[in-house]
Write an enzyme that holds these catalytic residues in place. Structure first.
Site, PDB file in Angstrom:
ATOM      1  N   LYS A  35      51.251 -37.485-107.021  1.00 46.03           N
ATOM      2  CA  LYS A  35      50.214 -36.881-106.160  1.00 46.03           C
ATOM      3  C   LYS A  35      49.888 -35.477-106.662  1.00 46.03           C
ATOM      4  O   LYS A  35      48.724 -35.082-106.763  1.00 46.03           O
ATOM      5  CB  LYS A  35      50.733 -36.756-104.720  1.00 46.03           C
ATOM      6  N   CYS A 262      48.625 -42.514 -86.326  1.00 48.93           N
ATOM      7  CA  CYS A 262      49.065 -41.653 -85.216  1.00 48.93           C
ATOM      8  C   CYS A 262      49.253 -42.380 -83.885  1.00 48.93           C
ATOM      9  O   CYS A 262      50.360 -42.424 -83.365  1.00 48.93           O
ATOM     10  CB  CYS A 262      48.092 -40.501 -85.038  1.00 48.93           C
TER      11      CYS A 262
HETATM   12  N1  NAD Z   1      46.980 -38.347 -90.346  1.00 49.98           N
HETATM   13  C1  NAD Z   1      46.539 -37.834 -89.211  1.00 49.98           C
HETATM   14  O1  NAD Z   1      45.405 -38.085 -88.778  1.00 49.98           O
HETATM   15  C2  NAD Z   1      47.405 -36.902 -88.405  1.00 49.98           C
HETATM   16  C3  NAD Z   1      46.823 -36.138 -87.382  1.00 49.98           C
HETATM   17  C4  NAD Z   1      47.625 -35.292 -86.649  1.00 49.98           C
HETATM   18  C5  NAD Z   1      48.992 -35.212 -86.909  1.00 49.98           C
HETATM   19  N2  NAD Z   1      49.531 -35.967 -87.906  1.00 49.98           N
HETATM   20  C6  NAD Z   1      50.966 -35.833 -88.169  1.00 49.98           C
HETATM   21  O2  NAD Z   1      51.119 -35.028 -89.341  1.00 49.98           O
HETATM   22  C7  NAD Z   1      52.239 -35.484 -90.111  1.00 49.98           C
HETATM   23  C8  NAD Z   1      51.788 -35.863 -91.501  1.00 49.98           C
HETATM   24  O3  NAD Z   1      50.882 -36.927 -91.401  1.00 49.98           O
HETATM   25  P1  NAD Z   1      50.026 -37.436 -92.644  1.00 49.98           P
HETATM   26  O4  NAD Z   1      49.112 -38.486 -92.147  1.00 49.98           O
HETATM   27  O5  NAD Z   1      49.463 -36.263 -93.366  1.00 49.98           O
HETATM   28  O6  NAD Z   1      51.188 -38.114 -93.518  1.00 49.98           O
HETATM   29  P2  NAD Z   1      51.106 -38.626 -95.015  1.00 49.98           P
HETATM   30  O7  NAD Z   1      52.061 -39.749 -95.085  1.00 49.98           O
HETATM   31  O8  NAD Z   1      49.698 -38.824 -95.407  1.00 49.98           O
HETATM   32  O9  NAD Z   1      51.658 -37.395 -95.849  1.00 49.98           O
HETATM   33  C9  NAD Z   1      52.968 -36.933 -95.788  1.00 49.98           C
HETATM   34  C10 NAD Z   1      53.309 -36.324 -97.124  1.00 49.98           C
HETATM   35  O10 NAD Z   1      54.557 -35.650 -97.033  1.00 49.98           O
HETATM   36  C11 NAD Z   1      55.208 -35.824 -98.283  1.00 49.98           C
HETATM   37  N3  NAD Z   1      56.638 -35.509 -98.138  1.00 49.98           N
HETATM   38  C12 NAD Z   1      57.649 -36.277 -97.689  1.00 49.98           C
HETATM   39  N4  NAD Z   1      58.804 -35.600 -97.719  1.00 49.98           N
HETATM   40  C13 NAD Z   1      58.510 -34.367 -98.185  1.00 49.98           C
HETATM   41  C14 NAD Z   1      59.294 -33.197 -98.419  1.00 49.98           C
HETATM   42  N5  NAD Z   1      60.584 -33.166 -98.174  1.00 49.98           N
HETATM   43  N6  NAD Z   1      58.659 -32.119 -98.903  1.00 49.98           N
HETATM   44  C15 NAD Z   1      57.344 -32.141 -99.153  1.00 49.98           C
HETATM   45  N7  NAD Z   1      56.559 -33.212 -98.958  1.00 49.98           N
HETATM   46  C16 NAD Z   1      57.130 -34.309 -98.472  1.00 49.98           C
HETATM   47  C17 NAD Z   1      54.909 -37.247 -98.653  1.00 49.98           C
HETATM   48  O11 NAD Z   1      55.139 -37.485-100.027  1.00 49.98           O
HETATM   49  C18 NAD Z   1      53.440 -37.353 -98.265  1.00 49.98           C
HETATM   50  O12 NAD Z   1      52.580 -37.016 -99.316  1.00 49.98           O
HETATM   51  C19 NAD Z   1      52.844 -36.642 -89.307  1.00 49.98           C
HETATM   52  O13 NAD Z   1      53.839 -36.126 -88.480  1.00 49.98           O
HETATM   53  C20 NAD Z   1      51.686 -37.130 -88.485  1.00 49.98           C
HETATM   54  O14 NAD Z   1      52.096 -37.758 -87.299  1.00 49.98           O
HETATM   55  C21 NAD Z   1      48.766 -36.806 -88.672  1.00 49.98           C
END
Ligand code: NAD
Length: 446
Positions: A35, A262
């Site tokens: 990524k 979510c």
């Molecule tokens: N996607 C949405 O619409 C949305 C909206 C509001 C809140 N959220 C919340 O935000 C959070 C992230 O959601 P997302 O959809 O962006 O997830 P995602 O799966 O798209 O992205 C998460 C990223 O974190 C990375 N990651 C994992 N472990 C890591 C570490 N130790 N250090 C650095 N990076 C690491 C992963 O490789 C991945 O790229 C979740 O808790 C989700 O519930 C998501």
């Protein structure tokens, strides 16, 4: 001030890019090296309207960079935004493994006082535990403040939501008052109302918001199902109730239920959070059950009209909603699997999410490159995601291309009038079915 963002998914990448667009210097870190490699070349690993252009612009301006080295990310940071995933565990509770790994790495690599800002959705009490964790792991002479700043962006309009969101929630304990004020100053240029609260309330606002929206969706879907049985039309009913300002018109579109990364996991996590304090959240349990039923409903309806065995079925839309490539918990996956189990041959089309969907769907699903290719000679079409390119395809094209023009529309993309005029058989949600003349499809006869 230097900002680091942990996680370059939908939330982290949007957060980092938009902060850079606001003039901050931001470095984004992810454990997935591929990524980061793509991002370093200005390519976004996710689809989000306008995101790639903003990444490129801010990289060129020297405000936005990407690294797979923890030291480089956290070593110089004043503020670290935590946006790693918090997926669902088997029992429905949130998996905090990634949060713990990130906090540990930040603690080991920080070289100055930092403010740790949690954007990830975490169960009530997690930020307090993170405070204890980082306190234990960080160098003793440095200070780490912990702020809960839940994210409310909607995939598909995430950049817009960053700049024009309804509110920004900032939760902090009394001890971290200064850090909260720093964050308020960071967000102030956006002119978005800021809700300042304690840690637990901030965490709860996020879960309660998603639970309420999910409740609205399941509510209107139940009303739609009743409408079908009593001869009412959901469009008129939703419009009529939505005009009541106490209710509001948003999230009153009947369909095949909510999906995505979510609502499904956050509703289940809130049931767990409640259960942990001996509160059975019966209302939310029912909301989840209604949604599970709703995702499977379209295939059940189709079975009332036709046997699906051996039929060619076009599956239109794979993303959990339009304008995103995210297929996590998408209704398309449930529907595709059910169609295959009924013995249908499935040809799927999505303008953006096909590659992601391929990882979740059985290998027997075939893929088309356009709506017309998917529906050519099909015996039935299922509309699952209301992408513009799908809903703007005139029903006359379905009539022309399909072997038998019968459409099961899970998103109510067309009016009943359009369906009658096009002379197709059209079965939607919460509305009477339209049976096209000469379609040879009558209830139970095909
Ligand atoms: N996607 C949405 O619409 C949305 C909206 C509001 C809140 N959220 C919340 O935000 C959070 C992230 O959601 P997302 O959809 O962006 O997830 P995602 O799966 O798209 O992205 C998460 C990223 O974190 C990375 N990651 C994992 N472990 C890591 C570490 N130790 N250090 C650095 N990076 C690491 C992963 O490789 C991945 O790229 C979740 O808790 C989700 O519930 C998501």
């Amino acid at each position: 001030m230097k900002i680091a963002v942990a996680g370059t998914g939908y939330v982290g990448l949007v957060t980092g890019t938009c902060l850079a667009e606001m003039g901050q210097t931001v470095v984004c870190f992810d454990v997935q090296e591929e990524k980061i490699a793509a991002l370093q070349q200005g390519r976004s690993p996710i689809y989000e309207p306008d995101l790639e252009q903003l990444i490129e612009k801010n990289m060129e301006a020297g405000r936005l960079s990407f690294t797979a080295e923890e030291k480089e990310a956290y070593g110089e940071a004043d503020i670290v935004f935590l946006a790693v995933g918090t997926p669902e565990k088997e029992d429905g509770s949130a998996d905090l493994t990634y949060i713990e790994a990130a906090v540990s790495s930040i603690a080991q690599n920080m070289t100055k006082d930092i403010v740790l800002v949690t954007k990830s959705t975490v169960p009530v009490g997690t930020n307090e535990r993170m405070r204890v964790m980082i306190e234990r792991w960080k160098p003793r002479f440095l200070r780490a403040s912990v702020i809960s700043n839940p994210e409310f962006l909607r995939e598909g309009s995430a950049i817009h939501d960053w700049f024009y969101g309804d509110r920004i929630v900032i939760g902090a304990s009394e001890a971290d008052r200064e850090a909260a004020e720093l964050l308020i100053r960071l967000y102030e240029p956006l002119g978005i109302p800021i809700v300042r609260t304690d840690l637990a309330s901030a965490e709860m606002i996020k879960y309660a918001s998603n639970a309420f929206l999910a409740t609205k969706i399941s509510f209107i879907n139940e009303i739609a199902n009743i409408c079908e049985k009593v001869g009412a039309t959901i469009d008129d009913v939703a419009y009529g109730i939505g005009l009541d300002k106490r209710i509001g018109s948003h999230f009153l579109r009947a369909g095949i239920g909510y999906g995505g990364s979510c609502f499904p996991k956050d509703t289940k996590a809130l049931v767990q959070i409640a259960g942990n304090v001996q509160h059975q959240f019966e209302l939310l349990e029912a909301v989840i059950q209604v949604n599970n039923h709703q995702q499977a409903l379209l295939v059940e309806k189709a079975k009332q009209y036709m046997s699906l065995r051996g039929k060619n079925v076009a599956l239109l839309g794979l993303a959990f909603k339009p304008n995103t490539d995210d297929v996590r918990e998408a209704a398309s996956i449930v529907i595709a699997n059910r169609l295959l189990a009924e013995g249908a041959h499935v040809v799927a089309y999505d303008p953006i999410a096909t590659n992601n969907a391929k990882r979740h769907l059985p290998s027997s699903v075939r893929y088309a490159r356009s709506v017309t290719e998917a529906i050519r000679d099909a015996d039935a079409a299922f509309i699952v995601t209301e992408w513009d390119v799908i809903k703007q395809t005139p029903l006359s094209v379905f009539r022309e291309k399909m072997r038998i023009p019968i459409i099961f529309d899970g998103r109510n993309c067309y009016s009943l009038e359009e369906a009658k005029q096009a002379n197709v058989t059209y079965v939607s949600i919460g509305r009477a079915a339209v049976v096209g003349e000469g379609c040879e499809v009558k209830k139970g006869k095909y």
